[in-house]
Motif scaffolding. Structure first.
Motif, PDB file in Angstrom:
ATOM      1  N   ARG A  26       0.885  -1.150  -0.029  1.00  0.00           N
ATOM      2  CA  ARG A  26       0.022  -0.024  -0.051  1.00  0.00           C
ATOM      3  C   ARG A  26       0.784   1.191  -0.012  1.00  0.00           C
ATOM      4  O   ARG A  26       0.609   2.333  -0.651  1.00  0.00           O
ATOM      5  N   PHE A  27       2.012   1.227   0.882  1.00  0.00           N
ATOM      6  CA  PHE A  27       2.800   2.320   0.876  1.00  0.00           C
ATOM      7  C   PHE A  27       3.596   2.591  -0.274  1.00  0.00           C
ATOM      8  O   PHE A  27       3.977   3.849  -0.950  1.00  0.00           O
ATOM      9  N   GLY A  34       2.073  10.287  -4.179  1.00  0.00           N
ATOM     10  CA  GLY A  34       2.578  11.191  -3.698  1.00  0.00           C
ATOM     11  C   GLY A  34       3.697  12.078  -4.620  1.00  0.00           C
ATOM     12  O   GLY A  34       3.588  13.203  -4.890  1.00  0.00           O
ATOM     13  N   GLU A  35       4.157  11.263  -5.551  1.00  0.00           N
ATOM     14  CA  GLU A  35       5.073  11.793  -6.455  1.00  0.00           C
ATOM     15  C   GLU A  35       4.459  12.278  -7.661  1.00  0.00           C
ATOM     16  O   GLU A  35       4.801  13.374  -8.106  1.00  0.00           O
ATOM     17  N   PHE A  74      -7.520   3.024  12.724  1.00  0.00           N
ATOM     18  CA  PHE A  74      -6.526   2.406  11.862  1.00  0.00           C
ATOM     19  C   PHE A  74      -6.234   2.874  10.696  1.00  0.00           C
ATOM     20  O   PHE A  74      -4.991   3.439  10.502  1.00  0.00           O
ATOM     21  N   LEU A  75      -7.385   3.198   9.771  1.00  0.00           N
ATOM     22  CA  LEU A  75      -7.216   3.884   8.758  1.00  0.00           C
ATOM     23  C   LEU A  75      -6.641   5.234   8.865  1.00  0.00           C
ATOM     24  O   LEU A  75      -5.884   5.828   7.879  1.00  0.00           O
ATOM     25  N   ARG A  76      -7.087   5.935   9.910  1.00  0.00           N
ATOM     26  CA  ARG A  76      -6.830   7.483  10.033  1.00  0.00           C
ATOM     27  C   ARG A  76      -5.273   7.453  10.339  1.00  0.00           C
ATOM     28  O   ARG A  76      -4.627   8.258  10.030  1.00  0.00           O
ATOM     29  N   ASP A  80      -2.944   9.461   7.949  1.00  0.00           N
ATOM     30  CA  ASP A  80      -2.194  10.503   8.395  1.00  0.00           C
ATOM     31  C   ASP A  80      -0.557  10.245   7.982  1.00  0.00           C
ATOM     32  O   ASP A  80       0.266  11.352   7.702  1.00  0.00           O
ATOM     33  N   GLU A  81      -0.225   9.265   8.063  1.00  0.00           N
ATOM     34  CA  GLU A  81       1.429   8.771   7.559  1.00  0.00           C
ATOM     35  C   GLU A  81       1.435   9.092   6.268  1.00  0.00           C
ATOM     36  O   GLU A  81       2.644   9.524   5.743  1.00  0.00           O
TER      37      GLU A  81
END
Length: 94
Positions: A26-27, A34-35, A74-76, A80-81
């Motif tokens: 996922r990250f 993000g890019e 958990f999703l929040r 946030d990260e």
């Protein structure tokens, strides 16, 4: 150790490993997002998307007999990260 307890613990270990690998995947995807956002001058956060995701996850949790409050927390944490990563990416491209 009790054999049944050992079996439960092995299952938990397998599930934990799967969760870690799923979060890593996922990250990787959110890093690409993000890019993309940074290159296209899009904001790091999208409040409407976040709300949609939270509502969707709460419904999934409810369907799975998991506490929707827990799933939202958990999703929040994850959101946030991700936003923090997106802000860092954006600052590196400025």
């Amino acid at each position: 150790m009790d054999e049944k307890l050992q079996q439960f613990r092995e299952s938990i270990n397998n599930i934990d490993a799967a969760l870690v690998f799923m979060l890593a995947e996922r990250f990787k995807v959110t890093q690409a997002v993000g890019e993309y956002k940074a290159k296209n001058d899009l904001p790091p956060a999208d409040a409407s998307r976040e709300q949609e995701q939270i509502a969707r996850l709460r419904q999934l949790a409810s369907d799975a007999n998991l506490d929707p409050e827990f799933s939202e927390k958990f999703l929040r944490f994850i959101i946030d990260e991700v936003i923090r990563h997106h802000e860092r990416i954006r600052s590196e491209t400025d």
